[in-house]
Design an enzyme around this catalytic site. Sequence first.
Site, PDB file in Angstrom:
ATOM      1  CB  SER A 146     -10.152  -0.575 -13.716  1.00 21.95           C
ATOM      2  OG  SER A 146     -11.542  -0.491 -13.880  1.00 21.95           O
ATOM      3  CG  ASP A 154       3.518   1.091 -28.013  1.00 19.46           C
ATOM      4  OD1 ASP A 154       2.829   0.566 -27.110  1.00 19.46           O
ATOM      5  OD2 ASP A 154       3.333   0.877 -29.228  1.00 19.46           O
ATOM      6  CB  ILE A 155       3.334   0.217 -21.928  1.00 20.54           C
ATOM      7  CG1 ILE A 155       1.823   0.116 -22.182  1.00 20.54           C
ATOM      8  CG2 ILE A 155       3.709   1.502 -21.211  1.00 20.54           C
ATOM      9  CD1 ILE A 155       1.018  -0.259 -20.952  1.00 20.54           C
ATOM     10  CB  VAL A 163     -13.021   9.128 -16.166  1.00 23.47           C
ATOM     11  CG1 VAL A 163     -12.646  10.495 -16.704  1.00 23.47           C
ATOM     12  CG2 VAL A 163     -12.655   9.019 -14.686  1.00 23.47           C
ATOM     13  CB  THR A 167     -11.765   9.085 -21.292  1.00 14.93           C
ATOM     14  OG1 THR A 167     -12.040   7.693 -21.041  1.00 14.93           O
ATOM     15  CG2 THR A 167     -11.402   9.787 -20.000  1.00 14.93           C
ATOM     16  CE  LYS A 212      -6.425  -1.088 -16.564  1.00 15.16           C
ATOM     17  NZ  LYS A 212      -5.255  -0.224 -16.377  1.00 15.16           N
ATOM     18  CE1 TYR A 231      -9.167  -1.253 -19.136  1.00 14.75           C
ATOM     19  CE2 TYR A 231     -11.000  -1.527 -17.605  1.00 14.75           C
ATOM     20  CZ  TYR A 231      -9.914  -0.798 -18.068  1.00 14.75           C
ATOM     21  OH  TYR A 231      -9.571   0.371 -17.448  1.00 14.75           O
TER      22      TYR A 231
END
Length: 291
Positions: free
Chosen positions: A159, A85-86, A247, A249, A216, A212
């Site tokens: 990203s 778990d980072i 993508v 997901t 990134k 986010y």
Amino acid sequence: MVTHSRVAAVTGANKGIGLAIVRNLALQYPKSSLHSGGFLIYLTARSAERGAEAVNTLNNDPQLKQAKVLAQDGGDTTITFKELDISKTKSIKDFSKFLKQEHPDGLDIVINNAGIALQGFSSDLVKETVETNYYGTLEATQDLLPMLKSGGRLVNVSSMAGSLKKYSDEVRDAFLQASKTDVPAVTAIMERFKSAVAEGKEKEAGFPSAGYAVSKAGETAFTKVLAMEESKRGRNILINACCPGYVKTDMTRGGGAKTPDEGARTPVMLALDDIGGRTGGFWQSEKEIEW
């Protein structure tokens, strides 16, 4: 203990792009420039249950079976699960300690894919996103990087959301400068962003209202710093950041245009292919692009 000539670790790999990365590493390893004997891939995830399920899925994958690439089918590759778990320092330390004991000769490939994309925008959400995507990935990278052998590859799945087009000129220049300076310079920008969000003034400070995206941008920046530092030390390690593309997901809530296998192409290429010694780049669609 079975010895493997090549060892890889992929974080956040129980589903989506991470799972596709492990699958495509196994498929492409036999034809790659790194091919030499047994290949062990650590598929890591936060949940032991989901991780074991993912390994089971791959061990029974029709394409992998047909290609006979897995050790159980007479091939070179073994996929095994390890918990990571980072977002937790102890978990990162336990994982790197385990790898040091199991593989004193080192690793060949590290692909950092783990990350979160939370819905909404608030100071708490930004804090959590930056903690995991920036600080967690940085800590995992700094712990695992010294274990990479000469000729090793480190790939951070970043990203295009972190593209520098979304910032004021001042913040954009700060990112570019920090990416040529050191990790603390990048971290200072992350902290500046968190403070600006807490005050409700991120727009005035030149940032987008997007945790986010900024996390990134920080990941791409520190990847460039580490590539520069390793080159200066004379270590033959290729370190690159990439965008898998949009993508389909869970993370994009099924809204992506690419399949996970298509999203895995660039990270797998950076891990296995001859990329002409290029390091410190930002890649998308198998090409180095402007950050």
